[in-house]
Enzyme design. Structure first.
Site, PDB file in Angstrom:
ATOM      1  N   CYS A   1       0.841  -1.138  -0.017  1.00 44.11           N
ATOM      2  CA  CYS A   1       0.166   0.084   0.020  1.00 44.11           C
ATOM      3  C   CYS A   1       0.959   1.291   0.178  1.00 44.11           C
ATOM      4  CB  CYS A   1      -0.929   0.155   1.179  1.00 44.11           C
ATOM      5  SG  CYS A   1      -1.805   1.430   1.217  1.00 44.11           S
TER       6      CYS A   1
ATOM      7  N   ASP B   1       0.495   3.831   1.632  1.00 44.21           N
ATOM      8  CA  ASP B   1       0.331   4.435   2.944  1.00 44.21           C
ATOM      9  C   ASP B   1       1.513   4.893   3.317  1.00 44.21           C
ATOM     10  OD1 ASP B   1      -0.074   4.671   5.853  1.00 44.21           O
ATOM     11  OD2 ASP B   1      -1.790   3.984   5.533  1.00 44.21           O
TER      12      ASP B   1
ATOM     13  N   ARG C   1       2.751   5.297   6.191  1.00 40.91           N
ATOM     14  CA  ARG C   1       3.415   4.791   7.713  1.00 40.91           C
ATOM     15  C   ARG C   1       3.805   3.176   7.348  1.00 40.91           C
ATOM     16  NH1 ARG C   1      -2.434   5.144  10.076  1.00 40.91           N
ATOM     17  NH2 ARG C   1      -2.881   4.364   8.162  1.00 40.91           N
TER      18      ARG C   1
ATOM     19  N   HIS D   1      -2.039  -4.079   5.220  1.00 38.93           N
ATOM     20  CA  HIS D   1      -1.740  -3.627   6.423  1.00 38.93           C
ATOM     21  C   HIS D   1      -3.196  -3.192   7.079  1.00 38.93           C
ATOM     22  CE1 HIS D   1      -2.445   0.866   5.754  1.00 38.93           C
ATOM     23  NE2 HIS D   1      -2.295   0.398   4.630  1.00 38.93           N
TER      24      HIS D   1
ATOM     25  N   CYS E   1      -5.825   0.101   7.082  1.00 41.26           N
ATOM     26  CA  CYS E   1      -5.881   0.619   5.657  1.00 41.26           C
ATOM     27  C   CYS E   1      -6.792   1.636   5.431  1.00 41.26           C
ATOM     28  CB  CYS E   1      -5.690  -0.389   4.616  1.00 41.26           C
ATOM     29  SG  CYS E   1      -5.249   0.030   2.934  1.00 41.26           S
TER      30      CYS E   1
END
Ligand code: CO
Length: 208
Positions: free
Chosen positions: A41, A43, A45, A97, A100
């Site tokens: 992803c 993302d 983080r 994750h 998400c």
């Protein structure tokens, strides 16, 4: 964050690498031979290299919102084809994750404009596994499970491609589904039973 800091960080990083090995970038420029293709992803983080502890050149990486390999998405399909047929990676990993945002948005009904068709792929997965998901009363656990089922279905999407089927047969390419738990920092293998899943669906997707 001061965006210019990135350039000073970069200079410091490059200098550190050269200090350890004067030919580091010379070697890096000669070519890439990664053994792993990681689909994750976007993302911010969920880093890829950092959480896996790998160096440049070791993992071919493709990231998008909610780590998806939609059947007709040219960018995702090209990445799979390049990694499997040209780089000849040994393992394809789809890594989702928990928490998400893309998966969460697909569980809600807000109109997100251009993102709607993208997230519809996840809604389709919800529909496919509706009885299992609706039976989970705790919403956080249901959300976690949808993250896992999205990983599983993206692995299936990878396995639907002719390139992967060929490599699976000829050189035992492996496909794996992982989830990064953002609450603990721990990466876990979902140990998806592909033989079981494939025995049920491969008749439909088989390309020879
Ligand atoms: Co995400």
């Amino acid at each position: 964050m001061d965006i210019n800091r990135i350039f000073s960080n970069n200079r410091a990083w490059a200098a550190k690498k050269i200090k350890r090995d004067a030919d580091y970038f010379k070697h890096l420029s000669l070519g890439q031979y990664p053994e792993i293709f990681y689909i994750g992803c976007s993302d911010s983080r969920v880093t890829a290299e950092e959480l896996m502890g790998v160096n440049p050149g070791e993992v071919f990486i493709y990231r998008n919102i909610a780590n998806m390999i939609p059947n007709s998405d040219l960018s995702a399909q090209s990445a799979v084809s390049y990694a499997v047929t040209y780089l000849k990676v040994k393992h394809v990993v789809v890594c989702g994750h928990y928490h998400c945002g893309g998966v969460k948005a697909a569980m809600e009904s807000s109109d997100l404009g251009l993102l709607n068709p993208w997230l519809r792929n996840i809604r389709d997965i919800y529909r496919l596994h509706r009885s299992e998901l609706d039976a989970i009363e705790d919403l956080e656990k249901r959300y976690d499970r949808l993250v896992e089922l999205n990983v599983q279905e993206q692995c299936v999407n990878v396995l639907k491609t002719a390139d992967v089927q060929k490599a699976y047969k000829e050189r035992h390419l492996t496909v794996r589904g992982w989830v990064f738990d953002i609450r603990t920092g721990i990466l876990k293998d979902l140990n998806i039973d592909f033989d079981k899943i494939l025995s049920e669906i491969m008749e439909i997707y088989k390309i020879s």
